[in-house]
Design an enzyme around this catalytic site. Structure first.
Site, short mmCIF file in Angstrom:
data_model
loop_
_atom_site.label_atom_id
_atom_site.label_comp_id
_atom_site.label_asym_id
_atom_site.label_seq_id
_atom_site.Cartn_x
_atom_site.Cartn_y
_atom_site.Cartn_z
N ALA A 277 57.15 35.72 43.55
CA ALA A 277 58.44 36.34 43.25
C ALA A 277 58.41 36.75 41.78
O ALA A 277 57.67 36.17 40.97
CB ALA A 277 59.56 35.35 43.50
N GLY B 32 55.58 33.53 46.50
CA GLY B 32 56.07 34.44 47.54
C GLY B 32 54.95 35.25 48.18
O GLY B 32 55.08 35.69 49.33
N GLU C 143 53.54 32.99 50.72
CA GLU C 143 54.55 32.90 51.79
C GLU C 143 54.58 34.18 52.64
O GLU C 143 54.78 34.13 53.85
CB GLU C 143 55.93 32.60 51.19
CG GLU C 143 55.99 31.19 50.61
CD GLU C 143 57.21 30.97 49.71
OE1 GLU C 143 57.37 31.73 48.74
OE2 GLU C 143 57.99 30.06 50.01
N GLU D 278 55.05 26.97 42.50
CA GLU D 278 56.46 26.93 42.08
C GLU D 278 56.80 25.71 41.23
O GLU D 278 57.63 25.81 40.33
CB GLU D 278 57.38 26.98 43.32
CG GLU D 278 57.48 28.34 43.98
CD GLU D 278 56.39 28.61 45.01
OE1 GLU D 278 55.41 27.83 45.09
OE2 GLU D 278 56.53 29.60 45.74
N1 COA Z 1 56.49 37.70 38.15
C1 COA Z 1 56.63 38.63 37.19
N2 COA Z 1 55.60 39.16 36.55
C2 COA Z 1 54.37 38.74 36.87
C3 COA Z 1 54.15 37.78 37.85
C4 COA Z 1 55.27 37.26 38.52
N3 COA Z 1 55.16 36.36 39.49
N4 COA Z 1 52.81 37.54 37.94
C5 COA Z 1 52.23 38.35 37.05
N5 COA Z 1 53.17 39.08 36.40
C6 COA Z 1 52.97 40.09 35.35
C7 COA Z 1 52.65 39.45 34.01
O1 COA Z 1 53.83 39.04 33.35
C8 COA Z 1 51.96 40.60 33.32
O2 COA Z 1 52.93 41.52 32.91
P1 COA Z 1 52.87 42.17 31.42
O3 COA Z 1 51.54 42.90 31.38
O4 COA Z 1 54.04 43.08 31.37
O5 COA Z 1 52.91 41.02 30.47
C9 COA Z 1 51.19 41.26 34.45
O6 COA Z 1 51.83 40.86 35.65
C10 COA Z 1 49.74 40.82 34.52
O7 COA Z 1 49.71 39.40 34.64
P2 COA Z 1 48.85 38.44 33.66
O8 COA Z 1 49.51 37.08 33.67
O9 COA Z 1 48.67 39.08 32.33
O10 COA Z 1 47.45 38.41 34.44
P3 COA Z 1 46.35 37.26 34.36
O11 COA Z 1 45.14 37.82 35.02
O12 COA Z 1 46.22 36.73 32.98
O13 COA Z 1 46.93 36.05 35.26
C11 COA Z 1 48.02 35.12 37.20
C12 COA Z 1 47.12 36.24 36.64
C13 COA Z 1 48.33 35.46 38.64
C14 COA Z 1 47.24 33.77 37.14
C15 COA Z 1 49.30 35.00 36.35
O14 COA Z 1 49.86 36.30 36.25
C16 COA Z 1 50.35 34.10 36.92
O15 COA Z 1 50.22 32.88 36.83
N6 COA Z 1 51.43 34.67 37.52
C17 COA Z 1 52.55 33.92 38.01
C18 COA Z 1 52.18 33.24 39.31
C19 COA Z 1 53.35 32.42 39.82
O16 COA Z 1 53.75 31.42 39.25
N7 COA Z 1 53.88 32.84 40.97
C20 COA Z 1 54.91 32.13 41.65
C21 COA Z 1 56.25 32.64 41.29
S1 COA Z 1 57.46 31.76 42.24
#
Ligand code: COA
Length: 260
Positions: free
Chosen positions: A66, A111, A114, A134
């Site tokens: 999400a 999500g 999910e 989460e």
């Molecule tokens: N919501 C909003 N934005 C997200 C996102 C999310 N769930 N996951 C990634 N993004 C965005 C980042 O903020 C970043 O945006 P920006 O360039 O404007 O700063 C962009 O996507 C790229 O992500 P980034 O974190 O820089 O990539 P990465 O390769 O370093 O890491 C992940 C990849 C997937 C490990 C990391 O993005 C992450 O942990 N995301 C959240 C995962 C999460 O907790 N999901 C559950 C939500 S309930």
């Protein structure tokens, strides 16, 4: 119809829905959830579509969860609505009588995991990471993850992954039955299409009744499920496809189904 956050391509009875926010790793914001809701309404009534594939745009992510920038603003009341809306959309996907294949092409977190769980068949590329992270954000899965993950890979494993937020790599996902098949990234969609085309070549009445019957496994008792199966089996025998399928076998030829 055009969608702000999705691409939709329909060819040879197969619809490919691509979640298209690659700069945010295809994170599900409210618009994406609404678009998914609408696209499944559209595909349900499109008689030309037999099978649906869902994938993510870009090489990195299926869906990274999400959208955390929206999550961050939730309060108790809006959070309940947020969770119920996502659950309703994913239930719609799960209840689709047209099979839905998740072609998981990268991170499938929160999500995203999910969403894959709500699909009927999951294919993954070799470098995918699944997870329910989460608790790292001080919340629990809210789009059905606590329920579907536990049902699919068993309660003990689901508890471990949800409480630790550990990611599940593709090999492990395959070993524990979270994904059906694993392919190199550049062969993922091609293989999802091979399966979709194989299913599209069958009589679609039988496919839809099979979907209805299988779905009952999580909803009703064994006895009720078998009653439903017997009724749907009987309905199949009233179709032209049943006559064609059985006659073609006896006449040693390939069936030509009319999906009637
Ligand atoms: N919501 C909003 N934005 C997200 C996102 C999310 N769930 N996951 C990634 N993004 C965005 C980042 O903020 C970043 O945006 P920006 O360039 O404007 O700063 C962009 O996507 C790229 O992500 P980034 O974190 O820089 O990539 P990465 O390769 O370093 O890491 C992940 C990849 C997937 C490990 C990391 O993005 C992450 O942990 N995301 C959240 C995962 C999460 O907790 N999901 C559950 C939500 S309930």
């Amino acid at each position: 119809m055009n969608y702000k956050t999705l691409l939709l391509e329909i060819k040879d009875h197969v619809a490919i829905v691509t979640i298209n926010r690659p700069d945010k790793l295809n994170a599900l914001n409210a618009q994406t959830i609404n678009d998914l809701d609408s696209v499944f309404d559209e595909l349900k009534i499109n008689n030309d579509v037999y099978i649906i594939i869902i994938t993510g745009s870009g090489e990195k992510a299926f869906v990274a969860g999400a959208d955390i920038s929206e999550l961050n603003k939730l309060d108790v009341v809006s959070a309940k609505e947020f969770s119920e809306k996502g659950q309703a959309v994913f239930n719609k996907i799960e209840k689709s009588d047209k099979p839905v294949i998740a072609a998981v092409n990268g991170f499938a977190l929160g999500g995203g995991c999910e969403l894959a769980l709500a699909c009927h068949i999951r294919f993954a590329s070799e470098t995918v990471k699944f997870g329910q992270p989460e608790v790292n954000l001080g919340i629990i899965p809210g789009y059905g993850g606590t329920q579907r993950l536990a049902r699919l890979i068993n309660t003990g494993r689901a508890t471990e992954y949800i409480l630790t937020a550990d990611m599940i790599d593709t090999n492990e996902a395959h070993r524990i039955g979270l994904v059906n098949k694993v392919y190199p990234a550049n062969e993922l969609i091609e293989n999802a299409l091979v399966m979709a085309n194989k299913i599209a070549a069958k009589g679609q009445q039988a496919i839809r009744y099979a979907m209805k019957s299988i779905r009952a496994v999580n909803e009703v008792s064994l006895k009720e499920g078998q009653n439903l199966e017997a009724s749907l089996f009987a309905l199949c025998c009233g179709t032209e496809d049943f006559k064609e399928g059985t006659s073609a076998f006896l006449e040693k030829r390939k069936p030509v189904f009319k999906n009637k």
